[in-house]
Design a protein around this motif. Structure first.
Motif, PDB file in Angstrom:
ATOM      1  N   GLU A  54      -3.491 -62.636 -23.772  1.00 46.81           N
ATOM      2  CA  GLU A  54      -4.475 -62.864 -24.833  1.00 46.81           C
ATOM      3  C   GLU A  54      -3.965 -63.931 -25.795  1.00 46.81           C
ATOM      4  O   GLU A  54      -2.824 -63.860 -26.253  1.00 46.81           O
ATOM      5  N   ALA A  55      -4.828 -64.909 -26.111  1.00 44.65           N
ATOM      6  CA  ALA A  55      -4.539 -65.930 -27.127  1.00 44.65           C
ATOM      7  C   ALA A  55      -5.452 -65.640 -28.313  1.00 44.65           C
ATOM      8  O   ALA A  55      -6.675 -65.722 -28.202  1.00 44.65           O
ATOM      9  N   VAL A  56      -4.859 -65.259 -29.449  1.00 42.57           N
ATOM     10  CA  VAL A  56      -5.623 -64.768 -30.601  1.00 42.57           C
ATOM     11  C   VAL A  56      -5.469 -65.708 -31.801  1.00 42.57           C
ATOM     12  O   VAL A  56      -4.363 -66.153 -32.111  1.00 42.57           O
ATOM     13  N   PHE A 102     -10.021 -61.484 -36.640  1.00 40.57           N
ATOM     14  CA  PHE A 102      -9.186 -61.836 -35.495  1.00 40.57           C
ATOM     15  C   PHE A 102     -10.036 -61.795 -34.232  1.00 40.57           C
ATOM     16  O   PHE A 102     -10.752 -60.829 -33.994  1.00 40.57           O
ATOM     17  N   LYS A 103      -9.935 -62.846 -33.420  1.00 46.18           N
ATOM     18  CA  LYS A 103     -10.622 -62.892 -32.126  1.00 46.18           C
ATOM     19  C   LYS A 103      -9.755 -63.678 -31.161  1.00 46.18           C
ATOM     20  O   LYS A 103      -8.960 -64.518 -31.572  1.00 46.18           O
ATOM     21  N   GLY A 104      -9.974 -63.418 -29.869  1.00 44.92           N
ATOM     22  CA  GLY A 104      -9.160 -64.119 -28.878  1.00 44.92           C
ATOM     23  C   GLY A 104      -9.873 -64.351 -27.574  1.00 44.92           C
ATOM     24  O   GLY A 104     -11.023 -63.963 -27.380  1.00 44.92           O
ATOM     25  N   ALA A 105      -9.132 -64.998 -26.691  1.00 38.89           N
ATOM     26  CA  ALA A 105      -9.607 -65.289 -25.339  1.00 38.89           C
ATOM     27  C   ALA A 105      -8.576 -64.768 -24.354  1.00 38.89           C
ATOM     28  O   ALA A 105      -7.380 -64.733 -24.646  1.00 38.89           O
ATOM     29  N   PRO A 147       2.240 -61.232 -33.183  1.00 37.76           N
ATOM     30  CA  PRO A 147       1.207 -60.717 -32.312  1.00 37.76           C
ATOM     31  C   PRO A 147      -0.126 -60.679 -33.052  1.00 37.76           C
ATOM     32  O   PRO A 147      -0.105 -60.866 -34.256  1.00 37.76           O
ATOM     33  N   PRO A 148      -1.217 -60.413 -32.449  1.00 38.52           N
ATOM     34  CA  PRO A 148      -1.455 -59.777 -31.164  1.00 38.52           C
ATOM     35  C   PRO A 148      -1.513 -60.729 -29.967  1.00 38.52           C
ATOM     36  O   PRO A 148      -1.823 -60.295 -28.865  1.00 38.52           O
ATOM     37  N   PRO A 161       2.648 -66.685 -23.894  1.00 44.34           N
ATOM     38  CA  PRO A 161       3.864 -67.362 -24.359  1.00 44.34           C
ATOM     39  C   PRO A 161       3.518 -68.582 -25.218  1.00 44.34           C
ATOM     40  O   PRO A 161       2.667 -69.387 -24.846  1.00 44.34           O
ATOM     41  N   VAL A 162       4.165 -68.669 -26.381  1.00 44.19           N
ATOM     42  CA  VAL A 162       3.854 -69.758 -27.312  1.00 44.19           C
ATOM     43  C   VAL A 162       5.076 -70.594 -27.701  1.00 44.19           C
ATOM     44  O   VAL A 162       4.920 -71.688 -28.231  1.00 44.19           O
TER      45      VAL A 162
END
Length: 144
Positions: free
Chosen positions: A99-101, A49-52, A80-81, A85-86
């Motif tokens: 965070e967008a993961v 898992f990684k995000g920006a 999550p994580p 908002p999606v």
């Protein structure tokens, strides 16, 4: 007449260059770090898992929505994580972040291939709905 025409063309070029400079990257209301999320090479069958981080750098609240624009099978948008908002736009106050993961789970089928997933973050004016900024976030990885 030729001199007037030359001056008009030069003036038009100057205006076009000046306008292009004013709307270049870095002028929007959203900042993303990192702009490209690199998973690197991961073993087939693993999950990473990684995000920006997306930040509102404007002086006012914006509505934010993050959507998937490209997602190969080995990537998944994780909620999550993910804190952005999606499902529907939601307010993001000045200085606020989310965070967008994404999850990268390499499969045997795509092993050895570079893969790219992409999310789009769009900020809109809460009153008018006008689009204020749109940024793309790339996620790259390769299975081995």
């Amino acid at each position: 007449m030729k001199g007037v025409m030359r001056i008009s063309v030069l003036a038009a070029l100057f205006v076009a260059v000046a306008a292009g400079s004013a709307s270049s990257a870095g002028q929007g209301v959203l900042r993303v770090k990192p702009e490209t999320v690199k998973f690197g090479v991961k073993p087939v069958g693993s999950s990473t898992f990684k995000g920006a981080t997306i930040r509102n750098v404007s002086p006012g609240t914006v509505n934010l929505l993050v959507t998937i624009t490209r997602s190969p099978d080995d990537f998944g948008f994780v909620i999550p994580p993910t804190t952005c908002p999606v499902f529907a736009p939601a307010p993001l106050a000045p200085g606020e972040t989310c965070e967008a993961v994404m999850r990268f789970s390499p499969s045997e089928f795509f092993a050895g291939l570079d893969q790219l997933a992409q999310l789009q973050a769009q900020a809109t004016d809460p009153t008018t709905g006008a689009v204020l900024d749109t940024v793309l976030i790339d996620f790259t990885g390769r299975g081995k």
